[in-house]
Design a protein around this motif. Structure first.
Motif, PDB file in Angstrom:
ATOM      1  N   PHE A 154      -3.238   4.936  -3.584  1.00 10.30           N
ATOM      2  CA  PHE A 154      -3.503   5.854  -2.481  1.00 10.30           C
ATOM      3  C   PHE A 154      -2.244   6.112  -1.662  1.00 10.30           C
ATOM      4  O   PHE A 154      -1.921   7.256  -1.335  1.00 10.30           O
ATOM      5  CB  PHE A 154      -4.623   5.300  -1.589  1.00 10.30           C
ATOM      6  N   ILE A 155      -1.527   5.054  -1.334  1.00 12.07           N
ATOM      7  CA  ILE A 155      -0.288   5.192  -0.560  1.00 12.07           C
ATOM      8  C   ILE A 155       0.731   6.026  -1.342  1.00 12.07           C
ATOM      9  O   ILE A 155       1.404   6.901  -0.785  1.00 12.07           O
ATOM     10  CB  ILE A 155       0.277   3.807  -0.184  1.00 12.07           C
ATOM     11  N   SER A 156       0.833   5.782  -2.625  1.00 12.21           N
ATOM     12  CA  SER A 156       1.766   6.542  -3.469  1.00 12.21           C
ATOM     13  C   SER A 156       1.398   8.026  -3.507  1.00 12.21           C
ATOM     14  O   SER A 156       2.265   8.891  -3.374  1.00 12.21           O
ATOM     15  CB  SER A 156       1.761   5.954  -4.877  1.00 12.21           C
ATOM     16  N   GLU A 157       0.112   8.320  -3.671  1.00  4.89           N
ATOM     17  CA  GLU A 157      -0.339   9.722  -3.698  1.00  4.89           C
ATOM     18  C   GLU A 157      -0.081  10.402  -2.356  1.00  4.89           C
ATOM     19  O   GLU A 157       0.384  11.541  -2.316  1.00  4.89           O
ATOM     20  CB  GLU A 157      -1.823   9.805  -4.053  1.00  4.89           C
ATOM     21  N   MET A 158      -0.388   9.735  -1.272  1.00  5.47           N
ATOM     22  CA  MET A 158      -0.166  10.313   0.050  1.00  5.47           C
ATOM     23  C   MET A 158       1.323  10.526   0.314  1.00  5.47           C
ATOM     24  O   MET A 158       1.714  11.531   0.906  1.00  5.47           O
ATOM     25  CB  MET A 158      -0.789   9.438   1.140  1.00  5.47           C
TER      26      MET A 158
END
Length: 178
Positions: free
Chosen positions: A18-22
């Motif tokens: 999630f952090i990577s996508e954001m």
């Protein structure tokens, strides 16, 4: 999910994804990161489209690009399994005629939505119009003709819902003229 996931063994993996996508989606200053290097794929797709206006065949992009790279006609040395852009996929793999047919189909969908607005079915027009707008935005960075066929079910369902409204509109117009 919000209460169960943080207690799951998978939470660290999901949180990092999630952090990577954001991070990717908010990196407007870095187009390479923002597009996951899709700009290189799209350059290769345009290159192939110019050389094959009749199309290369569905699912053949990876193999055709590899041939051009091996012949050293493409400067990019990356191999791409799919184009990650629905419009370019239709143009490259289906050809100019498929591209034109696809836009006629989309135009028909928008004509039906316009008819819904005229027939006072504004809530249905808003629902279906918002759905098709979301689909077209997704189509810029992904595609229902790529490797994500599971997602295609949702998109074709929305298109089917739009087209099903055509008969309803025609029936309403017929009743109103009687």
């Amino acid at each position: 999910l919000a209460t169960a996931l943080p207690h799951s063994k998978q939470w660290p993996i999901l949180r990092n994804l999630f952090i990577s996508e954001m991070s990717q989606l908010t990196s407007f200053a870095d187009p390479v990161k923002l597009t996951s290097q899709r700009n290189h794929i799209w350059e290769a797709a345009v290159y192939v489209a110019k050389r094959h206006p009749e199309g290369i065949g569905w699912g053949q992009f990876e193999f055709v690009v590899r041939q051009y790279i091996e012949k050293k006609e493409l400067t990019k040395k990356h191999l791409y399994p799919s184009i990650h852009n629905e419009f370019l996929t239709v143009l490259v793999e289906g050809g100019v005629l498929s591209f034109a047919a696809y836009f006629l189909f989309l135009g028909g969908c928008f004509a039906i939505i316009a008819s819904l607005i005229r027939s006072k079915s504004r809530w249905m027009a808003a629902l279906l119009g918002g759905s098709i707008t979301g689909i077209l935005l997704f189509a810029l960075v992904g595609g229902i003709f790529d490797e994500r066929q599971m997602l295609a079910v949702y998109f074709w369902t929305v298109f089917g819902a739009i087209i099903s409204q055509h008969e309803k509109i025609a029936l309403q117009e017929e009743v109103s003229t009687l």
